[in-house]
Each structure stands twice: as structure tokens, then as C-alpha cells.
Scaffold this active site. Structure first.
Site, mmCIF file in Angstrom:
data_model
loop_
_atom_site.group_PDB
_atom_site.id
_atom_site.type_symbol
_atom_site.label_atom_id
_atom_site.label_comp_id
_atom_site.label_asym_id
_atom_site.label_seq_id
_atom_site.Cartn_x
_atom_site.Cartn_y
_atom_site.Cartn_z
ATOM 1 N N GLN A 122 0.802 -1.221 0.000
ATOM 2 C CA GLN A 122 0.000 0.000 0.000
ATOM 3 C C GLN A 122 0.837 1.275 0.000
ATOM 4 O O GLN A 122 0.295 2.375 0.092
ATOM 5 C CB GLN A 122 -0.943 -0.007 1.215
ATOM 6 N N HIS A 186 -1.238 0.630 5.405
ATOM 7 C CA HIS A 186 -1.876 1.711 6.168
ATOM 8 C C HIS A 186 -0.962 2.913 6.412
ATOM 9 O O HIS A 186 -0.659 3.277 7.545
ATOM 10 C CB HIS A 186 -2.388 1.172 7.511
ATOM 11 N N GLU A 282 -15.478 4.643 7.649
ATOM 12 C CA GLU A 282 -16.069 5.800 8.313
ATOM 13 C C GLU A 282 -15.911 7.096 7.515
ATOM 14 O O GLU A 282 -14.944 7.275 6.775
ATOM 15 C CB GLU A 282 -15.395 6.016 9.677
ATOM 16 N N TYR A 292 -10.899 9.531 17.829
ATOM 17 C CA TYR A 292 -11.844 8.850 16.949
ATOM 18 C C TYR A 292 -11.929 7.340 17.194
ATOM 19 O O TYR A 292 -12.572 6.629 16.442
ATOM 20 C CB TYR A 292 -11.551 9.214 15.492
ATOM 21 N N TYR A 303 -10.562 -9.424 10.080
ATOM 22 C CA TYR A 303 -10.781 -10.127 8.819
ATOM 23 C C TYR A 303 -11.063 -11.609 9.059
ATOM 24 O O TYR A 303 -11.727 -12.268 8.253
ATOM 25 C CB TYR A 303 -9.584 -9.940 7.892
#
Length: 409
Positions: A122, A186, A282, A292, A303
Site C-alpha cells: 500500500q 496503512h 467511516e 476517533y 478479517y
């Protein structure tokens, strides 16, 4: 040029609300949803929303006739897109390239001088934005994944586009997240200027169980939105986190992997999109100093199907998402529509959906979602980023290499 036409037919009349800067009116639509939710799939969890409309809001449909054009399909895994003053588009490619694309679909050579990125999984060259004074200083800012001692980090760099548009001059890394890890997941990676000339940057918590709890640690920049100057220092007026060793650049904590940042055109408030685990994507209204919740509270599960932590969705002192999806759509880059060409879109939020393979349109009333629409769902594309041009059209890039222009027909 490849042309795709998408026409969204009348399904109900939307009445546009007035615009004010108070907390109870965000300039969104004043009517309720016009149909059943667009999501019909089975949820991964049995969690209940904290309030009505927090998930699976009713459907709305654009009544204006819209045309979507593929400007080019010749990009390689584009990640970020920014609109240049002359109407061309500045695009980052995941492998580490920055290119300029004309409205006719002509793609420039990659600009030289860009620092090396780690494109594994990623990572790569991520979000990009223009300096507010770009017209005179030609400065740009971007986020990327960087290899340092101890692993990989999210970093932010700046540089000047040369007059001949062949290079990035004096590229400088201005900020590095402080907790390297071997994970290649991430990174977050969106960058956005505020009205004071400072930068907001989203930084992911790097996914692995080892780093996940650091989203709650004020000594780490992982799982945060940070607020910095153009030299990489903490921006003036940042919230003060009172715990020992709190980083001065922190603006929010408890974020999982935010890949979208946008300012509301009426209230000026910052909003973000955030990838959840299995369920629990979200949309958040960002408040200075707020928590948050990740990984303490979430509307998703592992998962593997097991619960995350205590398996709770609410806790005192932690913010609720304005909206969440289960199953996920994988929300990425986003923008609020601030144009006048399509009145029913005014102040609506448009979000690129990766696994959802569409562009999400959310209409709001009193900072809650009043309706949801899926645009370009038939294109089969993973929409990575979307922005609005000065021409009031929307521009979106996809993982498969397309750049779209979306506007009134």
C-alpha cells in the site's frame, strides 16, 4: 479521448437548503432520502448504529444529466490528483512518479527530482496538493512511504516545479512520522492546505497488531491527523494533549487509515474518510483534539471474523463517525462540491470507493447524512482520488490508470 456517458434520472426532487455557518445547518439538502438504501449486501456485524442515518441512509439520485469522460487511461496506478491553474491535472503515480496531464489526455514525462519511495503493497507516492501561492511560487507538497532505519514511515515532502516542467527542484522532506515499522500497509497519505497556509496530513496506524494500539498513543504519530507548517513544524494553535510526551503536531488521535481529507465549503470544517477493517469504514467530522476511537471502538471486526478488542462501538470521550459502511466500500480521496453548475450537488461530499468501485455521493442535513448515491458504478474502476477543478467539474483517478472528468452534460 475515450468518452463515457452516465445519465442519472429523476427519482425524487431535492430541495436545497440555505447556507449558514452555524453548527446546525451545513448548507446541505433539507429533504429526506428518496428511496431505499443503495447498500443491499449482508453486513459483517450485528452492531447497531448510534443514531438514525449513521449507516445505510436512503438513496438519492442526481436529476441533472451528467457526462463522464475518460480523459486518459494511460496512467500507472495514480494515487493523487490536483487541479492546476491552467486546467491541467497534476497526478502522482504509486511507483514514485509525478506527471502532468492535459485536458486532451496528453501525459507528460515523469518529473525528475522526486525522492525515492517504497511502493510495496500500500506504499508509494501518495497524496499531493498545491501551495496556495502556486501561481507565483510553483511549490507542491506530497506524501509518500519512505524507508528509514527501523522500517517504513509516512513522510511529507515539498518542491518546486521547474519553469520547463521537467523537474521538481529542491525537493525536501519536511516531515517524517516518528514510529517506523516493517509493515507496508496503512500509510494514510493525504495532504491538504488549510486557510492559514498550514498542512493537514493523515497518517495510518500501519495495520499490524504491533502498531495498532499506537493510534491511541500521543507519543506516536501513527493513526493520527497531524497539523504542520510548510517547514514541518507543529502548526500554531494545535490542540494540547496533556499526556507526557505528546507530540505537538497532533490534531486528532484514534484514526485507523484515513485516505481522504476535505474542507466543507460552507462551515470550513475538516472532514475525513477512514478505512475500517471488515466493516466499519467511516466518514468523520474532524474536531481539534478529538479521539476517533480506533482500535478501542469500531463498527468492524477482524478479517478472521473475530471481534476487535472488547467488541464495542461506543465509549465516553471517543467520537462517533458521522457515517459508516458495513460491508465496506474502502473510501479514499474525497472532495466537497462547491460549484454552481449542478445545484443539487452543492455542499455534497464525493468520495472515491476502491472495493466499492464507484464514486460515493453523500448529501447532508445538520451534519448528518440525508442520502447516498453511487455514481459511475458500471465502470468497474477502483476510484482512488477525486477533486474539483476551477471549471467546477469533478476529476477522479482510478487504480486501473484512468482519469475521469465528470460534469453537467
Amino acid at each position: 479521448m475515450i468518452i463515457q456517458k452516465s445519465i442519472f434520472l429523476l427519482a425524487g426532487i431535492l430541495t436545497l437548503g440555505g447556507c449558514s455557518n452555524n453548527d446546525n445547518n451545513d448548507g446541505g439538502t433539507n429533504t429526506g432520502p428518496t428511496g431505499p438504501p443503495v447498500e443491499t449486501g449482508t453486513a459483517n456485524t450485528t452492531y447497531k448504529p448510534a443514531f438514525a442515518g449513521q449507516t445505510r441512509a436512503g438513496s438519492i439520485q442526481t436529476t441533472t444529466e451528467i457526462e463522464s469522460k475518460v480523459i486518459t487511461n494511460g496512467l500507472s496506478a495514480p494515487w493523487g490528483v490536483a487541479y492546476l491553474p491552467d486546467g491541467r491535472l497534476l497526478v502522482t503515480e504509486k511507483a514514485g512518479k509525478i506527471k502532468i496531464v492535459t485536458q486532451a489526455g496528453v501525459i507528460s514525462n515523469a518529473l525528475t527530482g522526486v525522492p525515492s519511495v517504497n511502493p510495496a503493497d500500500q506504499g508509494g507516492l501518495l497524496g499531493i496538493c498545491l501551495d496556495p501561492s502556486f501561481a507565483t511560487n510553483r511549490m507542491i507538497y506530497w506524501a509518500f512511504s519512505e524507508v528509514v532505519a527501523g522500517g517504513n514511515i509516512t513522510a511529507v515532502a515539498k518542491g518546486r516545479i521547474s519553469d520547463d516542467e521537467k523537474a521538481i527542484e529542491n525537493a525536501t522532506v519536511i516531515y517524517r512520522s516518528n514510529t517506523p515499522n516493517a509493515s507496508t500497509l496503512h500509510y494514510g497519505g493525504r495532504v491538504l492546505f488549510d486557510k492559514t497556509g498550514n498542512l493537514f496530513v493523515s497518517i495510518g496506524e500501519r495495520s499490524v497488531l504491533e502498531t495498532r494500539p499506537l493510534a491511541q498513543a500521543v507519543t506516536s504519530s501513527l493513526g493520527k491527523i497531524v497539523h504542520i507548517t510548510t517547514s514541518g513544524q507543529a502548526a500554531p494553535g494545535n490542540p494540547a494533549f496533556t499526556q507526557n510526551g505528546a507530540l505537538p503536531e497532533l490534531y486528532t488521535i484514534g484514526n485507523r487509515n484515513s485516505q481522504g481529507l476535505a474542507f466543507h465549503p460552507i462551515t470550513g470544517e475538516l472532514w475525513s474518510s477512514e478505512h475500517g477493517p471488515r466493516g466499519g469504514d467511516e466518514i468523520n467530522r474532524i474536531k481539534a483534539g478529538a479521539n476517533y476511537g480506533w482500535p478501542t471502538i469500531t463498527y468492524g471486526i477482524e478479517y478472521s471474523g473475530t471481534k476487535i478488542g472488547e467488541g464495542i462501538t461506543q465509549k465516553d470521550g471517543m467520537e462517533q463517525p458521522v457515517y459508516y459502511w458495513d460491508p465496506v466500500v474502502s473510501p479514499s480521496g474525497m472532495t466537497f462540491y462547491a460549484g454552481k453548475r449542478i445545484p443539487e450537488w452543492e455542499n455534497n461530499l464525493f468520495i472515491g470507493a476502491l472495493s466499492g468501485m464507484h464514486i460515493v455521493r453523500l448529501a447532508f442535513k445538520d451534519n448528518k447524512v440525508a442520502g447516498e448515491e453511487r455514481l459511475l458504478a458500471g465502470e468497474g474502476q477502483r476510484f482512488r482520488d477525486i477533486t474539483q477543478g476551477k471549471d467546477e467539474a469533478l476529476y477522479a483517478v482510478t487504480d486501473q490508470g484512468r482519469l475521469y472528468r465528470i460534469d453537467k452534460k
